[in-house]
Design a protein around this motif. Structure first.
Motif, PDB file in Angstrom:
ATOM      1  N   MET A   1      -3.394  -8.027  -4.272  1.00 34.05           N
ATOM      2  CA  MET A   1      -4.225  -6.835  -4.542  1.00 34.05           C
ATOM      3  C   MET A   1      -3.404  -5.558  -4.369  1.00 34.05           C
ATOM      4  O   MET A   1      -2.543  -5.465  -3.508  1.00 34.05           O
ATOM      5  N   ASN A   2      -3.705  -4.606  -5.202  1.00 32.63           N
ATOM      6  CA  ASN A   2      -2.919  -3.380  -5.260  1.00 32.63           C
ATOM      7  C   ASN A   2      -3.553  -2.293  -4.390  1.00 32.63           C
ATOM      8  O   ASN A   2      -4.032  -1.280  -4.870  1.00 32.63           O
ATOM      9  N   GLU A   3      -3.531  -2.512  -3.086  1.00 36.10           N
ATOM     10  CA  GLU A   3      -4.289  -1.637  -2.201  1.00 36.10           C
ATOM     11  C   GLU A   3      -3.531  -0.343  -1.887  1.00 36.10           C
ATOM     12  O   GLU A   3      -2.363  -0.377  -1.504  1.00 36.10           O
ATOM     13  N   GLN A   4      -4.210   0.782  -2.029  1.00 35.52           N
ATOM     14  CA  GLN A   4      -3.563   2.049  -1.685  1.00 35.52           C
ATOM     15  C   GLN A   4      -3.569   2.218  -0.169  1.00 35.52           C
ATOM     16  O   GLN A   4      -4.582   1.981   0.463  1.00 35.52           O
ATOM     17  N   PRO A   5      -2.437   2.627   0.398  1.00 32.90           N
ATOM     18  CA  PRO A   5      -2.380   2.728   1.860  1.00 32.90           C
ATOM     19  C   PRO A   5      -3.333   3.779   2.425  1.00 32.90           C
ATOM     20  O   PRO A   5      -3.775   4.681   1.717  1.00 32.90           O
ATOM     21  N   LEU A   6      -3.624   3.614   3.713  1.00 31.68           N
ATOM     22  CA  LEU A   6      -4.526   4.528   4.409  1.00 31.68           C
ATOM     23  C   LEU A   6      -3.708   5.659   5.040  1.00 31.68           C
ATOM     24  O   LEU A   6      -2.624   5.431   5.574  1.00 31.68           O
ATOM     25  N   SER A  24      -9.737  10.082   7.451  1.00 27.59           N
ATOM     26  CA  SER A  24      -8.668   9.389   6.742  1.00 27.59           C
ATOM     27  C   SER A  24      -9.035   9.221   5.281  1.00 27.59           C
ATOM     28  O   SER A  24     -10.155   9.532   4.870  1.00 27.59           O
ATOM     29  N   LEU A  25      -8.101   8.754   4.502  1.00 27.48           N
ATOM     30  CA  LEU A  25      -8.359   8.481   3.089  1.00 27.48           C
ATOM     31  C   LEU A  25      -7.289   7.549   2.544  1.00 27.48           C
ATOM     32  O   LEU A  25      -6.269   7.323   3.190  1.00 27.48           O
ATOM     33  N   HIS A  26      -7.522   7.008   1.369  1.00 30.44           N
ATOM     34  CA  HIS A  26      -6.533   6.156   0.713  1.00 30.44           C
ATOM     35  C   HIS A  26      -5.840   6.938  -0.380  1.00 30.44           C
ATOM     36  O   HIS A  26      -6.482   7.683  -1.115  1.00 30.44           O
ATOM     37  N   ALA A  28      -1.988   6.756  -3.006  1.00 26.80           N
ATOM     38  CA  ALA A  28      -0.779   5.999  -3.351  1.00 26.80           C
ATOM     39  C   ALA A  28       0.449   6.583  -2.667  1.00 26.80           C
ATOM     40  O   ALA A  28       1.325   5.859  -2.229  1.00 26.80           O
ATOM     41  N   ASP A  29       0.515   7.913  -2.571  1.00 28.86           N
ATOM     42  CA  ASP A  29       1.700   8.522  -1.955  1.00 28.86           C
ATOM     43  C   ASP A  29       1.306   9.825  -1.247  1.00 28.86           C
ATOM     44  O   ASP A  29       0.151  10.258  -1.305  1.00 28.86           O
ATOM     45  N   ARG A  31       1.961  12.935  -1.790  1.00 28.15           N
ATOM     46  CA  ARG A  31       1.484  14.073  -2.576  1.00 28.15           C
ATOM     47  C   ARG A  31       0.015  13.904  -2.964  1.00 28.15           C
ATOM     48  O   ARG A  31      -0.792  14.821  -2.816  1.00 28.15           O
ATOM     49  N   VAL A  40     -11.256  16.360  -0.326  1.00 30.87           N
ATOM     50  CA  VAL A  40     -12.269  15.689   0.491  1.00 30.87           C
ATOM     51  C   VAL A  40     -12.622  16.509   1.732  1.00 30.87           C
ATOM     52  O   VAL A  40     -13.783  16.588   2.111  1.00 30.87           O
TER      53      VAL A  40
ATOM     54  N   CYS B  84     -14.540   5.572   5.225  1.00 33.44           N
ATOM     55  CA  CYS B  84     -13.483   5.651   6.251  1.00 33.44           C
ATOM     56  C   CYS B  84     -14.026   5.247   7.613  1.00 33.44           C
ATOM     57  O   CYS B  84     -13.353   4.541   8.366  1.00 33.44           O
ATOM     58  N   GLU B  94     -11.620  -2.403  -0.182  1.00 34.43           N
ATOM     59  CA  GLU B  94     -11.770  -3.360  -1.282  1.00 34.43           C
ATOM     60  C   GLU B  94     -12.946  -4.305  -1.041  1.00 34.43           C
ATOM     61  O   GLU B  94     -13.693  -4.601  -1.960  1.00 34.43           O
ATOM     62  N   MET B 300       0.135   3.642  -7.970  1.00 31.54           N
ATOM     63  CA  MET B 300       0.895   2.771  -7.069  1.00 31.54           C
ATOM     64  C   MET B 300       2.297   2.520  -7.608  1.00 31.54           C
ATOM     65  O   MET B 300       3.276   2.523  -6.857  1.00 31.54           O
TER      66      MET B 300
END
Ligand SMILES: [Fe+2]
Ligand SMILES: [Fe+2]
Lengths: 93, 325
Positions: A1-6, A24-26, A28-29, A31, A40, B84, B94, B300
């Motif tokens: 699974m392509n999970e975006q980090p927290l 917190s939030l998810h 990809a990077d 920026r 948010v 969250c 997920e 990603m």
């Protein structure tokens, strides 16, 4: 699974104050994490500066050990000004 | 520490109104109840964007359009705060997403009703957000800290939602005969579903007692419902409109409004998935998730690429440094 980090989000509301954890939030990077944090957590001008840090880089003390971990501060009442009783005549101290 | 001692420590915290943080020990059932409640709440915020989004392109003025966009965006934010908070209990985003899209998780039934006219934006703001506020204010004091922090943030944002809705109705109520009728029609359709937002009667709500003992909930469904009805009964008079309940009447003895019987068959049928828009809402969510997949994948992939690039450039710097040594 392509999970975006927290990511954990810290915001400084006003010049001169500390950054404070807001949630917190998810993302990809870094920026996109910053941009999402803005959308948010600062829709009503709640911030003038944002830090984001990937949650996996945060190390935390554990609540189970908090007794012994914070123990050294427990018996040092003499670190507080209220420990010292002074005569009423003393002013401005 | 053994479980018994941990349980005792937990009970003492609840008793003394000391909040529970995610890493603190908690009973498995407490965790499960919270995951269910917080994720359902998050799903409601997210699905709740759909009925109002329906009117963004048709708002009567630019000003109303900006306000409606801002409100819908707030609801997205509320969903994110709550997801969250739930994630701190060791469920992934997920998994929650999957529960919603597969139909396993519930969300508030109110969002399974259609928004037929512009006046519905008024009725939703006034009644639906109004009911949400009554539910949410006591949740600011809920015993699980991340949930409580999220609710405090949410409550600060909600009051504009209710006011903008009320103002839409007020404007219509002071307009032409047709506009006034449109406002009344919206209230007629949204009243009972809003009253149902507080859930089944206390006697039919199996989780209430335990949730109140854990101080997750601070008031019962019926107490909150009464509060809502009392509030609206007064506010509808200022609008010069009517609440569609012939039994609504001030009870001097109780110091509350009496009200008519709720159609519980309708309530359960919408909960079970047979409301007017259940399918439409779910398919909109599924489509949004699937159509957004390429964006998430691209983000990603881009992040991985940037990461690789910056790694190789730091490697170069460090070799440079060691060469100089
Ligand atoms: Fe909301
Ligand atoms: Fe709202």
């Amino acid at each position: 699974m392509n999970e975006q980090p927290l990511w954990e989000v810290f915001i400084r509301n006003k010049q001169g104050l500390d950054h404070k954890h807001v949630g917190s939030l998810h993302a990809a990077d870094a920026r996109t994490a910053l941009e999402s944090a803005r959308d948010v957590y600062t829709r009503r001008m709640e911030g003038i500066s944002i830090w984001v840090v990937e949650s996996r880089y945060i190390h935390a003390s554990s609540p189970e050990d908090s007794g012994s971990f914070f123990d050294p501060a427990n018996d040092k009442v003499y670190r507080h000004p209220t420990f010292y009783k002074l005569p009423d005549e003393v002013q401005y101290m | 520490m053994d479980t018994e001692a941990l349980q005792k420590e937990f009970d003492e915290k609840i008793e003394k109104d000391i909040k529970i943080e995610p890493k603190d020990w908690m009973p498995a059932e407490y965790r499960k109840t919270l995951i269910r409640q917080i994720s359902q709440h998050a799903h409601s915020e997210i699905v709740g964007m759909l009925p109002e989004a329906n009117w963004i392109t048709r708002a009567p003025t630019l000003n109303r359009k900006l306000i409606l966009i801002a409100k819908v965006q707030d609801e997205a934010g509320h969903g994110l705060y709550l997801y969250c908070a739930a994630e701190t209990l060791n469920i992934t985003r997920e998994e929650m997403q999957e529960q919603l899209l597969s139909g396993k998780a519930k969300y508030s039934s109110i969002f399974n009703y259609p928004t037929l006219t512009w006046a519905d934006m008024g009725a939703i703001g006034w009644l639906v957000d109004g009911a949400a506020i009554i539910n949410q204010i006591p949740l600011c004091r809920t015993s699980f800290a991340p949930y409580s922090r999220g609710m405090i943030r949410i409550c600060k944002e909600e009051s504009f939602h209710q006011r903008q809705g009320y103002q839409i109705l007020l404007t219509l109520a002071q307009g032409s005969k047709e506009q006034k009728a449109m406002a009344q029609d919206a209230i007629n359709r949204w009243w009972w579903p809003s009253v149902m937002m507080f859930g089944p009667r206390d006697a039919d709500s199996p989780h209430t007692k335990q949730s109140m003992a854990w101080k997750i909930k601070r008031f019962s469904n019926d107490e909150l419902r009464q509060k809502f009805i009392d509030m609206c009964a007064q506010q509808v008079e200022v609008l010069g409109l009517k609440i569609p309940d012939p039994d609504l009447k001030w009870n001097e003895e109780r110091k509350h409004y009496d009200f008519g019987e709720i159609d519980w068959d309708e309530f359960w049928s919408v909960v079970k998935g047979y409301g007017p828009c259940n399918e439409e809402r779910m398919s909109a969510r599924i489509a949004a998730h699937e159509n957004g997949k390429w964006v998430r994948d691209a983000a990603m992939a881009y992040a991985a690429k940037q990461d690789a690039k910056s790694k190789s450039s730091t490697d170069k710097t460090s070799t440079k440094i060691s060469k100089n040594e």
